[in-house]
Design a protein around this motif. Structure first.
Motif, mmCIF file in Angstrom:
data_model
loop_
_atom_site.group_PDB
_atom_site.id
_atom_site.type_symbol
_atom_site.label_atom_id
_atom_site.label_comp_id
_atom_site.label_asym_id
_atom_site.label_seq_id
_atom_site.Cartn_x
_atom_site.Cartn_y
_atom_site.Cartn_z
ATOM 1 N N PHE A 4 0.780 -1.265 -0.020
ATOM 2 C CA PHE A 4 -0.165 -0.025 -0.053
ATOM 3 C C PHE A 4 0.858 1.209 0.059
ATOM 4 O O PHE A 4 1.923 1.354 1.060
ATOM 5 C CB PHE A 4 -0.980 -0.216 1.262
ATOM 6 C CG PHE A 4 -2.071 0.982 1.290
ATOM 7 C CD1 PHE A 4 -3.398 0.636 0.652
ATOM 8 C CD2 PHE A 4 -1.900 2.229 1.834
ATOM 9 C CE1 PHE A 4 -4.478 1.674 0.869
ATOM 10 C CE2 PHE A 4 -2.906 3.215 1.566
ATOM 11 C CZ PHE A 4 -4.068 2.892 1.038
ATOM 12 N N PHE A 5 0.625 2.227 -1.082
ATOM 13 C CA PHE A 5 1.444 3.374 -1.052
ATOM 14 C C PHE A 5 0.575 4.616 -1.283
ATOM 15 O O PHE A 5 -0.509 4.368 -1.709
ATOM 16 C CB PHE A 5 2.250 3.467 -2.464
ATOM 17 C CG PHE A 5 3.470 2.176 -2.452
ATOM 18 C CD1 PHE A 5 4.608 2.571 -1.785
ATOM 19 C CD2 PHE A 5 3.292 1.075 -2.789
ATOM 20 C CE1 PHE A 5 5.768 1.539 -1.901
ATOM 21 C CE2 PHE A 5 4.272 -0.044 -2.873
ATOM 22 C CZ PHE A 5 5.385 0.134 -2.513
ATOM 23 N N LEU A 6 1.157 5.685 -0.538
ATOM 24 C CA LEU A 6 0.484 6.948 -0.876
ATOM 25 C C LEU A 6 1.614 8.205 -1.338
ATOM 26 O O LEU A 6 2.680 7.735 -1.152
ATOM 27 C CB LEU A 6 0.158 7.478 0.626
ATOM 28 C CG LEU A 6 -1.008 6.850 1.515
ATOM 29 C CD1 LEU A 6 -1.312 7.469 2.656
ATOM 30 C CD2 LEU A 6 -2.325 6.905 0.461
ATOM 31 N N ASP A 7 1.012 8.643 -2.321
ATOM 32 C CA ASP A 7 1.714 9.843 -2.500
ATOM 33 C C ASP A 7 1.567 11.199 -1.603
ATOM 34 O O ASP A 7 0.568 11.470 -1.499
ATOM 35 C CB ASP A 7 1.580 10.228 -4.032
ATOM 36 C CG ASP A 7 2.101 9.250 -4.976
ATOM 37 O OD1 ASP A 7 2.963 8.518 -4.863
ATOM 38 O OD2 ASP A 7 1.461 9.106 -6.134
ATOM 39 N N ILE A 8 2.651 11.520 -0.677
ATOM 40 C CA ILE A 8 2.349 12.571 0.220
ATOM 41 C C ILE A 8 3.170 13.738 -0.382
ATOM 42 O O ILE A 8 4.325 13.958 -0.415
ATOM 43 C CB ILE A 8 3.122 11.889 1.351
ATOM 44 C CG1 ILE A 8 2.081 10.761 2.027
ATOM 45 C CG2 ILE A 8 2.813 13.184 2.719
ATOM 46 C CD1 ILE A 8 2.694 10.029 3.153
ATOM 47 N N SER A 9 2.466 14.737 -0.328
ATOM 48 C CA SER A 9 2.823 16.220 -0.669
ATOM 49 C C SER A 9 2.868 17.035 0.410
ATOM 50 O O SER A 9 1.936 17.300 1.360
ATOM 51 C CB SER A 9 2.147 16.635 -1.817
ATOM 52 O OG SER A 9 2.369 17.624 -2.084
ATOM 53 N N TYR A 10 4.115 17.639 0.434
ATOM 54 C CA TYR A 10 4.186 18.877 1.724
ATOM 55 C C TYR A 10 5.349 19.845 1.070
ATOM 56 O O TYR A 10 6.434 19.402 0.767
ATOM 57 C CB TYR A 10 4.716 18.324 2.846
ATOM 58 C CG TYR A 10 4.933 19.206 4.022
ATOM 59 C CD1 TYR A 10 3.773 20.094 4.257
ATOM 60 C CD2 TYR A 10 6.047 19.368 4.625
ATOM 61 C CE1 TYR A 10 4.065 21.044 5.098
ATOM 62 C CE2 TYR A 10 6.131 20.216 5.326
ATOM 63 C CZ TYR A 10 5.507 21.094 6.020
ATOM 64 O OH TYR A 10 5.351 22.024 7.023
ATOM 65 N N LYS A 11 4.961 21.324 0.938
ATOM 66 C CA LYS A 11 5.881 22.247 0.448
ATOM 67 C C LYS A 11 6.408 22.013 -0.877
ATOM 68 O O LYS A 11 7.906 21.928 -0.793
ATOM 69 C CB LYS A 11 7.013 22.475 1.535
ATOM 70 C CG LYS A 11 6.532 23.198 2.831
ATOM 71 C CD LYS A 11 7.795 23.401 3.819
ATOM 72 C CE LYS A 11 7.078 24.016 4.961
ATOM 73 N NZ LYS A 11 8.192 24.531 5.798
ATOM 74 N N ASN A 12 5.898 21.490 -1.885
ATOM 75 C CA ASN A 12 6.337 21.424 -3.248
ATOM 76 C C ASN A 12 7.182 20.179 -3.165
ATOM 77 O O ASN A 12 7.997 20.025 -3.949
ATOM 78 C CB ASN A 12 7.007 22.711 -3.536
ATOM 79 C CG ASN A 12 5.986 23.871 -3.791
ATOM 80 O OD1 ASN A 12 4.934 23.656 -4.091
ATOM 81 N ND2 ASN A 12 6.580 24.889 -3.502
ATOM 82 N N LYS A 13 7.001 19.152 -2.458
ATOM 83 C CA LYS A 13 7.870 17.831 -2.327
ATOM 84 C C LYS A 13 6.719 16.875 -2.140
ATOM 85 O O LYS A 13 6.094 16.933 -1.182
ATOM 86 C CB LYS A 13 8.909 17.842 -1.317
ATOM 87 C CG LYS A 13 9.667 16.598 -1.173
ATOM 88 C CD LYS A 13 10.593 16.544 0.034
ATOM 89 C CE LYS A 13 11.418 15.503 0.172
ATOM 90 N NZ LYS A 13 12.365 15.694 1.262
#
Length: 105
Positions: A4-13
């Motif tokens: 199980f994977f999530l794409d996690i985004s924070y501060k343009n990363k």
């Protein structure tokens, strides 16, 4: 069981993050993410503990609401119930955001 994977985004990363137990409470997943180390031996995300005004910060997961195109915060608890990814219909491979939230003081 499939990974199980999530794409996690924070501060343009944005980072693809493997979730070992997608049924864990959101608070546990956030705690694990705060301490996650990348291949370079450094923390994956820098979580400042205070904002620019000096107010302490907490962090939540957020997911875009496709109907209104706004980020909705995934609260880790509703009443006395711990919430999980499934409670917010977060699926394998979804993009979620880290949302800083000032703690009222």
């Amino acid at each position: 069981m499939e990974d199980f994977f999530l794409d996690i985004s924070y501060k343009n990363k944005t980072v693809r993050f493997k979730v070992v137990n997608p049924d864990a409470p959101l608070a546990t997943l956030m705690d694990n993410l705060r301490h996650a180390i990348g291949e370079d031996g450094r923390l994956i995300f820098d979580f400042p503990s205070i904002d620019q005004t000096g107010a302490p910060l907490d962090y939540f997961f957020g997911k875009e609401d496709p109907q209104v195109h706004e980020i909705r915060v995934l609260r880790p608890r509703i009443g006395r119930e711990d919430q999980t990814l499934a409670d917010y219909n977060v699926q394998n491979g979804d993009l979620v955001y880290l949302v800083p939230d000032p703690i009222p003081g």
